[in-house]
Design a protein around this motif. Structure first.
Motif, PDB file in Angstrom:
ATOM      1  N   GLU A 244     -12.860 -30.032  53.456  1.00 59.04           N
ATOM      2  CA  GLU A 244     -12.523 -29.023  52.459  1.00 59.04           C
ATOM      3  C   GLU A 244     -12.274 -29.617  51.075  1.00 59.04           C
ATOM      4  O   GLU A 244     -11.700 -30.691  50.942  1.00 59.04           O
ATOM      5  CB  GLU A 244     -11.255 -28.268  52.875  1.00 59.04           C
ATOM      6  N   GLN A 245     -12.696 -28.853  50.053  1.00 62.57           N
ATOM      7  CA  GLN A 245     -12.384 -29.172  48.662  1.00 62.57           C
ATOM      8  C   GLN A 245     -12.056 -27.847  47.953  1.00 62.57           C
ATOM      9  O   GLN A 245     -12.942 -27.067  47.639  1.00 62.57           O
ATOM     10  CB  GLN A 245     -13.564 -29.856  47.969  1.00 62.57           C
ATOM     11  N   LYS A 246     -10.757 -27.610  47.720  1.00 59.78           N
ATOM     12  CA  LYS A 246     -10.335 -26.378  47.054  1.00 59.78           C
ATOM     13  C   LYS A 246     -10.350 -26.576  45.535  1.00 59.78           C
ATOM     14  O   LYS A 246      -9.891 -27.603  45.034  1.00 59.78           O
ATOM     15  CB  LYS A 246      -8.928 -25.983  47.497  1.00 59.78           C
ATOM     16  N   VAL A 247     -10.899 -25.590  44.804  1.00 59.66           N
ATOM     17  CA  VAL A 247     -10.955 -25.668  43.343  1.00 59.66           C
ATOM     18  C   VAL A 247     -10.483 -24.356  42.732  1.00 59.66           C
ATOM     19  O   VAL A 247     -10.344 -23.344  43.419  1.00 59.66           O
ATOM     20  CB  VAL A 247     -12.386 -25.980  42.839  1.00 59.66           C
ATOM     21  N   LYS A 248     -10.234 -24.394  41.435  1.00 56.52           N
ATOM     22  CA  LYS A 248      -9.872 -23.199  40.674  1.00 56.52           C
ATOM     23  C   LYS A 248     -11.055 -22.763  39.813  1.00 56.52           C
ATOM     24  O   LYS A 248     -11.910 -23.588  39.464  1.00 56.52           O
ATOM     25  CB  LYS A 248      -8.658 -23.489  39.779  1.00 56.52           C
ATOM     26  N   PRO A 249     -11.104 -21.493  39.424  1.00 56.70           N
ATOM     27  CA  PRO A 249     -12.200 -21.033  38.566  1.00 56.70           C
ATOM     28  C   PRO A 249     -12.241 -21.734  37.210  1.00 56.70           C
ATOM     29  O   PRO A 249     -13.271 -21.714  36.543  1.00 56.70           O
ATOM     30  CB  PRO A 249     -11.914 -19.542  38.406  1.00 56.70           C
ATOM     31  N   THR A 250     -11.142 -22.356  36.811  1.00 57.20           N
ATOM     32  CA  THR A 250     -11.127 -23.102  35.560  1.00 57.20           C
ATOM     33  C   THR A 250     -11.642 -24.527  35.725  1.00 57.20           C
ATOM     34  O   THR A 250     -11.815 -25.253  34.733  1.00 57.20           O
ATOM     35  CB  THR A 250      -9.700 -23.138  34.988  1.00 57.20           C
ATOM     36  N   ASP A 251     -11.889 -24.947  36.965  1.00 60.83           N
ATOM     37  CA  ASP A 251     -12.430 -26.288  37.233  1.00 60.83           C
ATOM     38  C   ASP A 251     -13.952 -26.239  37.149  1.00 60.83           C
ATOM     39  O   ASP A 251     -14.623 -25.831  38.096  1.00 60.83           O
ATOM     40  CB  ASP A 251     -12.008 -26.768  38.629  1.00 60.83           C
ATOM     41  N   ASN A 252     -14.497 -26.653  36.029  1.00 58.77           N
ATOM     42  CA  ASN A 252     -15.944 -26.554  35.831  1.00 58.77           C
ATOM     43  C   ASN A 252     -16.697 -27.849  36.137  1.00 58.77           C
ATOM     44  O   ASN A 252     -17.919 -27.827  36.280  1.00 58.77           O
ATOM     45  CB  ASN A 252     -16.243 -26.116  34.393  1.00 58.77           C
TER      46      ASN A 252
END
Length: 421
Positions: free
Chosen positions: A220-228
């Motif tokens: 798994e690699q969780k990201v945020k919508p601000t992580d471009n």
């Protein structure tokens, strides 16, 4: 289309808004409140004079601005054509649009503003935002909502109807494609890059389910919508030795992931959920890598499908919006508007255009087909309207930037799987 408020501050603001919205009295627009009879047809909220008003809560300035614009314009085109054909029960249909910019506060505020004024919503982008007002919709409001969101958390409501397979089912079908067509096998590791929140976590449930069934391991690699920039995620997955990657995020994240992997010689197939691509990406530096190694699981055929209905929609959309690009947001918007329109027509035949009358009408539709490869069944609120997925691949020479590599199908794992609302 999904969740952007991983930060505690945004979540707190959303909670405060919900408290205020839940405690406020329900306002009515002029002529829209209460049941009344017009020509023998029962009406209520959202109908004033000779107009039926529907709402559209969209994203024109945020993470999904490109798709939001296409969804909205497709629905405006549908409404224009519906009215030109006589409308519904002698009423013209109007679409009131609000841009929430994929911001939780604006999304809830937009819903609170429009709800008393509309019969229902033909568009509501963002799984977490729809989930945030789900109790209101099911309780006091009872307005039909056809969201451009596919989280399994939205299942179980008679008023919120997911069109197409939910993200968990879609992801099961996507990994099945990787197993059958891209050499993924028992014992392999598969990476999953996903947005925090309803969208990504719903998709993660799907990848974990089929991984267990097929003997795979999910990294798994969780990201945020601000992580471009996905450089760190690619490095972690490469070090883990994954043989394929699923991405449940936005178009920007998908382009970065595929582009960074290609630049680093990390040659593995990547497959995204339905909203993790925009054809404008093909004009970027990531374009060649996207056409080589990227796939998308979709609830329908693409806008460039070789069907009479798709060709007509392309021609009509080009005539209405000649300077705008074609993408699958058009299909999503047109499908939802068409489904709402069909429910309105059936409710008219039943002489009940109240909110509950329109919802009951939708629940009778068991084989809705507008020519994009999948048939929708709206009779069971606890289930998505379809379990099928079409597998697409970016192609700059295809209309809308996507070609079909696998027609609509449901894997045996997805067929046997029960989504959890």
């Amino acid at each position: 289309m999904k969740r952007t408020y991983g930060a505690r501050a945004a979540a707190g603001a959303l909670a405060a808004l919900l408290v205020l919205a839940g405690c406020s009295s329900k306002a009515k627009d002029d002529g829209g409140g209460g049941d009344k009879s017009a020509g023998g047809v029962k009406t209520g909220e959202g109908i004033s004079g000779k107009t039926i008003t529907l709402g559209a809560l969209t994203d024109l300035t945020g993470v999904y601005a490109t798709l939001g614009k296409s969804v909205t314009q497709a629905q405006q085109l549908y409404v224009k054509q519906l009215n030109a054909a006589g409308g519904v029960c002698g009423y013209k249909v109007a679409l009131t649009v609000r841009d929430h910019g994929y911001d939780p506060q604006k999304a809830v505020a937009g819903y609170t503003e429009l709800e008393p004024k509309v019969l229902g919503f033909a568009q509501f982008i963002g799984s977490p935002f729809v989930a945030a007002v789900k109790n209101r919709i099911d309780g006091q409001d009872k307005d039909l909502v056809l969201p451009q969101a596919w989280s399994s958390a939205l299942l179980g409501s008679s008023y919120i109807r997911v069109i197409g397979s939910t993200y968990d089912i879609e992801t099961i079908n996507a990994v099945d494609f990787l197993i059958n067509k891209k050499g993924l096998k028992k014992g392999d590791k598969i990476g999953h890059v996903y947005f925090e929140g309803d969208y990504g976590e719903s998709a993660l449930v799907g990848s974990k389910h089929i991984a267990q069934e097929a003997g795979l391991t999910v990294v798994e690699q969780k990201v945020k919508p601000t992580d471009n920039d996905m450089t760190a995620q690619v490095a972690a997955l490469k070090q883990a030795g994954v043989k394929a990657i699923v991405i449940s995020a936005g178009p920007r994240q998908a382009a970065s992931l595929v582009g960074v992997a290609a630049a680093g010689g990390f040659d593995v197939p990547v497959i995204g959920n339905n909203s993790a691509f925009a054809p404008q990406l093909l004009a970027t530096q990531a374009g060649p890598a996207l056409m080589k190694n990227y796939y998308v699981a979709s609830p329908s055929l693409p806008i460039g499908a070789d069907t009479p209905e798709a060709k007509k929609l392309v021609a009509d959309y080009k005539a209405a919006y000649p300077s705008d690009a074609l993408d699958n947001g058009i299909v999503a918007g047109w499908t939802a508007a068409s489904a709402f329109g069909e429910a309105l027509k059936k409710a008219c035949a039943n002489k009940d255009l109240t909110r509950e009358g329109v919802d009951k009408a939708l629940l009778t539709i068991n084989s809705f087909d507008i020519g994009f490869g999948t048939v929708q069944n709206f009779t069971d609120p606890a289930a998505p309207s379809s379990r099928e997925s079409v597998i697409l691949q970016p192609d700059k020479n295809a209309t809308g930037g996507m070609k079909v590599v696998q027609e609509a199908a449901v894997s045996k794992e997805a067929e046997a799987y029960t989504p959890q609302a």
